[in-house]
Design an enzyme around this catalytic site. Structure first.
Site, PDB file in Angstrom:
ATOM      1  N   LYS A  13     -14.454   2.912  23.064  1.00 41.29           N
ATOM      2  CA  LYS A  13     -13.437   2.442  24.012  1.00 41.29           C
ATOM      3  C   LYS A  13     -13.668   0.959  24.337  1.00 41.29           C
ATOM      4  O   LYS A  13     -14.730   0.396  24.010  1.00 41.29           O
ATOM      5  CB  LYS A  13     -13.501   3.335  25.261  1.00 41.29           C
ATOM      6  CG  LYS A  13     -13.157   4.814  24.956  1.00 41.29           C
ATOM      7  CD  LYS A  13     -13.294   5.700  26.194  1.00 41.29           C
ATOM      8  CE  LYS A  13     -12.874   7.135  25.893  1.00 41.29           C
ATOM      9  NZ  LYS A  13     -13.019   8.032  27.076  1.00 41.29           N
ATOM     10  N   TYR A  53      -3.330  10.660  24.009  1.00 38.87           N
ATOM     11  CA  TYR A  53      -3.694  11.342  25.259  1.00 38.87           C
ATOM     12  C   TYR A  53      -2.571  12.218  25.804  1.00 38.87           C
ATOM     13  O   TYR A  53      -2.502  12.447  27.017  1.00 38.87           O
ATOM     14  CB  TYR A  53      -4.121  10.305  26.301  1.00 38.87           C
ATOM     15  CG  TYR A  53      -5.534   9.784  26.078  1.00 38.87           C
ATOM     16  CD1 TYR A  53      -6.633  10.654  26.089  1.00 38.87           C
ATOM     17  CD2 TYR A  53      -5.789   8.424  25.875  1.00 38.87           C
ATOM     18  CE1 TYR A  53      -7.924  10.186  25.893  1.00 38.87           C
ATOM     19  CE2 TYR A  53      -7.083   7.950  25.669  1.00 38.87           C
ATOM     20  CZ  TYR A  53      -8.144   8.838  25.687  1.00 38.87           C
ATOM     21  OH  TYR A  53      -9.422   8.375  25.491  1.00 38.87           O
ATOM     22  N   PHE A  61      -5.290  10.908  36.498  1.00 40.02           N
ATOM     23  CA  PHE A  61      -6.034   9.829  35.828  1.00 40.02           C
ATOM     24  C   PHE A  61      -5.309   9.280  34.596  1.00 40.02           C
ATOM     25  O   PHE A  61      -5.829   8.401  33.920  1.00 40.02           O
ATOM     26  CB  PHE A  61      -7.448  10.292  35.469  1.00 40.02           C
ATOM     27  CG  PHE A  61      -7.522  11.452  34.488  1.00 40.02           C
ATOM     28  CD1 PHE A  61      -7.416  11.235  33.120  1.00 40.02           C
ATOM     29  CD2 PHE A  61      -7.709  12.753  34.933  1.00 40.02           C
ATOM     30  CE1 PHE A  61      -7.501  12.285  32.216  1.00 40.02           C
ATOM     31  CE2 PHE A  61      -7.783  13.815  34.042  1.00 40.02           C
ATOM     32  CZ  PHE A  61      -7.676  13.576  32.672  1.00 40.02           C
ATOM     33  N   ARG A  89     -19.742  15.595  19.761  1.00 35.35           N
ATOM     34  CA  ARG A  89     -19.508  15.710  21.214  1.00 35.35           C
ATOM     35  C   ARG A  89     -20.837  15.753  21.976  1.00 35.35           C
ATOM     36  O   ARG A  89     -20.968  15.172  23.055  1.00 35.35           O
ATOM     37  CB  ARG A  89     -18.701  16.976  21.515  1.00 35.35           C
ATOM     38  CG  ARG A  89     -17.281  16.946  20.987  1.00 35.35           C
ATOM     39  CD  ARG A  89     -16.298  16.293  21.915  1.00 35.35           C
ATOM     40  NE  ARG A  89     -16.105  17.008  23.157  1.00 35.35           N
ATOM     41  CZ  ARG A  89     -15.221  16.648  24.090  1.00 35.35           C
ATOM     42  NH1 ARG A  89     -14.465  15.563  23.920  1.00 35.35           N
ATOM     43  NH2 ARG A  89     -15.092  17.338  25.199  1.00 35.35           N
ATOM     44  N   ARG A 106     -23.242   8.420  26.404  1.00 29.34           N
ATOM     45  CA  ARG A 106     -22.826   8.196  27.800  1.00 29.34           C
ATOM     46  C   ARG A 106     -24.017   8.240  28.748  1.00 29.34           C
ATOM     47  O   ARG A 106     -24.075   7.486  29.727  1.00 29.34           O
ATOM     48  CB  ARG A 106     -21.779   9.240  28.186  1.00 29.34           C
ATOM     49  CG  ARG A 106     -20.431   9.021  27.488  1.00 29.34           C
ATOM     50  CD  ARG A 106     -19.560  10.253  27.576  1.00 29.34           C
ATOM     51  NE  ARG A 106     -18.214  10.046  27.063  1.00 29.34           N
ATOM     52  CZ  ARG A 106     -17.384  11.044  26.739  1.00 29.34           C
ATOM     53  NH1 ARG A 106     -17.774  12.299  26.877  1.00 29.34           N
ATOM     54  NH2 ARG A 106     -16.178  10.787  26.268  1.00 29.34           N
ATOM     55  N   ASN A 116     -16.367   5.521  30.281  1.00 30.67           N
ATOM     56  CA  ASN A 116     -17.390   6.334  29.609  1.00 30.67           C
ATOM     57  C   ASN A 116     -17.561   6.049  28.113  1.00 30.67           C
ATOM     58  O   ASN A 116     -17.982   6.896  27.339  1.00 30.67           O
ATOM     59  CB  ASN A 116     -17.180   7.828  29.895  1.00 30.67           C
ATOM     60  CG  ASN A 116     -15.873   8.361  29.338  1.00 30.67           C
ATOM     61  OD1 ASN A 116     -15.087   7.608  28.790  1.00 30.67           O
ATOM     62  ND2 ASN A 116     -15.656   9.658  29.472  1.00 30.67           N
ATOM     63  N   HIS A 119     -14.973   8.086  22.794  1.00 36.19           N
ATOM     64  CA  HIS A 119     -14.159   9.308  22.686  1.00 36.19           C
ATOM     65  C   HIS A 119     -14.588  10.091  21.455  1.00 36.19           C
ATOM     66  O   HIS A 119     -14.928   9.509  20.433  1.00 36.19           O
ATOM     67  CB  HIS A 119     -12.675   8.944  22.531  1.00 36.19           C
ATOM     68  CG  HIS A 119     -11.855  10.082  21.970  1.00 36.19           C
ATOM     69  ND1 HIS A 119     -11.330  11.075  22.760  1.00 36.19           N
ATOM     70  CD2 HIS A 119     -11.520  10.412  20.692  1.00 36.19           C
ATOM     71  CE1 HIS A 119     -10.692  11.955  22.000  1.00 36.19           C
ATOM     72  NE2 HIS A 119     -10.791  11.574  20.734  1.00 36.19           N
ATOM     73  N   GLU A 130      -5.854  13.702  15.515  1.00 34.81           N
ATOM     74  CA  GLU A 130      -6.251  12.340  15.884  1.00 34.81           C
ATOM     75  C   GLU A 130      -6.514  11.479  14.646  1.00 34.81           C
ATOM     76  O   GLU A 130      -6.152  10.306  14.612  1.00 34.81           O
ATOM     77  CB  GLU A 130      -7.483  12.401  16.804  1.00 34.81           C
ATOM     78  CG  GLU A 130      -7.125  13.018  18.161  1.00 34.81           C
ATOM     79  CD  GLU A 130      -8.317  13.381  19.029  1.00 34.81           C
ATOM     80  OE1 GLU A 130      -9.471  13.098  18.638  1.00 34.81           O
ATOM     81  OE2 GLU A 130      -8.093  13.972  20.111  1.00 34.81           O
TER      82      GLU A 130
HETATM   83  P1  RTP Z   1     -12.595  11.921  25.460  1.00 34.48           P
HETATM   84  O1  RTP Z   1     -11.274  12.653  25.238  1.00 34.48           O
HETATM   85  O2  RTP Z   1     -12.422  10.487  25.848  1.00 34.48           O
HETATM   86  O3  RTP Z   1     -13.569  12.139  24.335  1.00 34.48           O
HETATM   87  O4  RTP Z   1     -13.293  12.563  26.722  1.00 34.48           O
HETATM   88  P2  RTP Z   1     -13.434  14.082  27.072  1.00 34.48           P
HETATM   89  O5  RTP Z   1     -12.781  14.959  26.027  1.00 34.48           O
HETATM   90  O6  RTP Z   1     -14.872  14.295  27.355  1.00 34.48           O
HETATM   91  O7  RTP Z   1     -12.601  14.145  28.408  1.00 34.48           O
HETATM   92  P3  RTP Z   1     -11.053  14.433  28.632  1.00 34.48           P
HETATM   93  O8  RTP Z   1     -10.931  15.520  29.624  1.00 34.48           O
HETATM   94  O9  RTP Z   1     -10.332  14.580  27.328  1.00 34.48           O
HETATM   95  O10 RTP Z   1     -10.582  13.086  29.336  1.00 34.48           O
HETATM   96  C1  RTP Z   1     -10.232  11.963  28.576  1.00 34.48           C
HETATM   97  C2  RTP Z   1     -10.756  10.729  29.231  1.00 34.48           C
HETATM   98  O11 RTP Z   1     -10.038  10.476  30.398  1.00 34.48           O
HETATM   99  C3  RTP Z   1     -10.884   9.873  31.357  1.00 34.48           C
HETATM  100  N1  RTP Z   1     -10.933  10.732  32.533  1.00 34.48           N
HETATM  101  N2  RTP Z   1     -10.935  10.283  33.739  1.00 34.48           N
HETATM  102  N3  RTP Z   1     -11.030  10.053  36.523  1.00 34.48           N
HETATM  103  C4  RTP Z   1     -11.041  11.259  35.979  1.00 34.48           C
HETATM  104  O12 RTP Z   1     -11.055  12.288  36.628  1.00 34.48           O
HETATM  105  C5  RTP Z   1     -10.991  11.341  34.540  1.00 34.48           C
HETATM  106  N4  RTP Z   1     -11.016  12.440  33.841  1.00 34.48           N
HETATM  107  C6  RTP Z   1     -10.974  12.057  32.570  1.00 34.48           C
HETATM  108  C7  RTP Z   1     -12.244   9.722  30.728  1.00 34.48           C
HETATM  109  O13 RTP Z   1     -12.327   8.426  30.125  1.00 34.48           O
HETATM  110  C8  RTP Z   1     -12.221  10.807  29.670  1.00 34.48           C
HETATM  111  O14 RTP Z   1     -13.138  10.549  28.645  1.00 34.48           O
HETATM  112 MG    MG Z   2     -10.856  14.679  25.342  1.00 33.55          MG
END
Ligand code: RTP
Ligand code: MG
Length: 153
Positions: A13, A53, A61, A89, A106, A116, A119, A130
């Site tokens: 990112k 996304y 968010f 992951r 992270r 963070n 991704h 993706e």
């Molecule tokens: P990623 O998609 O980036 O690999 O992360 P992830 O699966 O671990 O988390 P995900 O639930 O898919 O969320 C995507 C990204 O959105 C941001 N986020 N912010 N402020 C918040 O509550 C919040 N929740 C998610 C984070 O950058 C997260 O990696």
């Molecule tokens: Mg995710």
């Protein structure tokens, strides 16, 4: 794709790019034994991020997330190898860096969820979607990692 040719989409990112962590992230996946099959730096257009996304559209968010990921160039990568989606992951660490184990990306570099660093695809279906979204077929290299006999039985 399954077995040794499983593929995942990993993205550094904008905060990871700005903080100079791209090389370390590449190193971690290379060092583990995974094969790099796609790599590029780009400023992602809004439409691409909306599509990437789409599962988060409407969440609180979502807009801050799109603004964060669109705030500078990202490094998009495709990595290949056995269990690379789930192991990738684990290498990233938990979404919230406060819960990420030290030793994960992270857990070593980040403090808050909204910055963070990286991704990673969370399922086979997401990985395929993706990879297709971020890369054209001709941008992915089909090559043999000659050390594979020393990595796999
Ligand atoms: P990623 O998609 O980036 O690999 O992360 P992830 O699966 O671990 O988390 P995900 O639930 O898919 O969320 C995507 C990204 O959105 C941001 N986020 N912010 N402020 C918040 O509550 C919040 N929740 C998610 C984070 O950058 C997260 O990696
Ligand atoms: Mg995710």
């Amino acid at each position: 794709m399954a077995g040794n040719s499983e593929r995942t989409f990993i993205m550094v990112k904008p905060d990871g790019v700005q903080r100079g962590i791209v090389g370390d992230i590449l190193r971690r996946f290379e060092q583990r034994g995974y094969k790099l099959v796609g790599l590029k730096l780009l400023q992602a257009p809004r439409a691409l991020l909306e599509s990437h996304y789409e599962e988060h559209k409407g969440k609180k968010f979502y807009e801050p997330l799109l603004s964060y990921i669109g705030s500078g160039p990202v490094v998009a990568m495709v990595w290949e190898g056995l269990n690379v989606i789930s192991v990738g992951r684990k290498m990233l660490g938990a979404t919230d860096p406060a819960k990420s184990e030290p030793g994960t990306i992270r857990g070593d570099y980040a403090i808050v969820t909204g910055r963070n660093i990286v991704h990673g695809s969370d399922s086979e279906k997401a990985a395929q979607r993706e990879i297709d979204l971020w890369f054209r077929a001709e941008e992915l290299a089909n090559w043999s990692l000659t050390v594979n006999p020393w990595i796999y039985e």
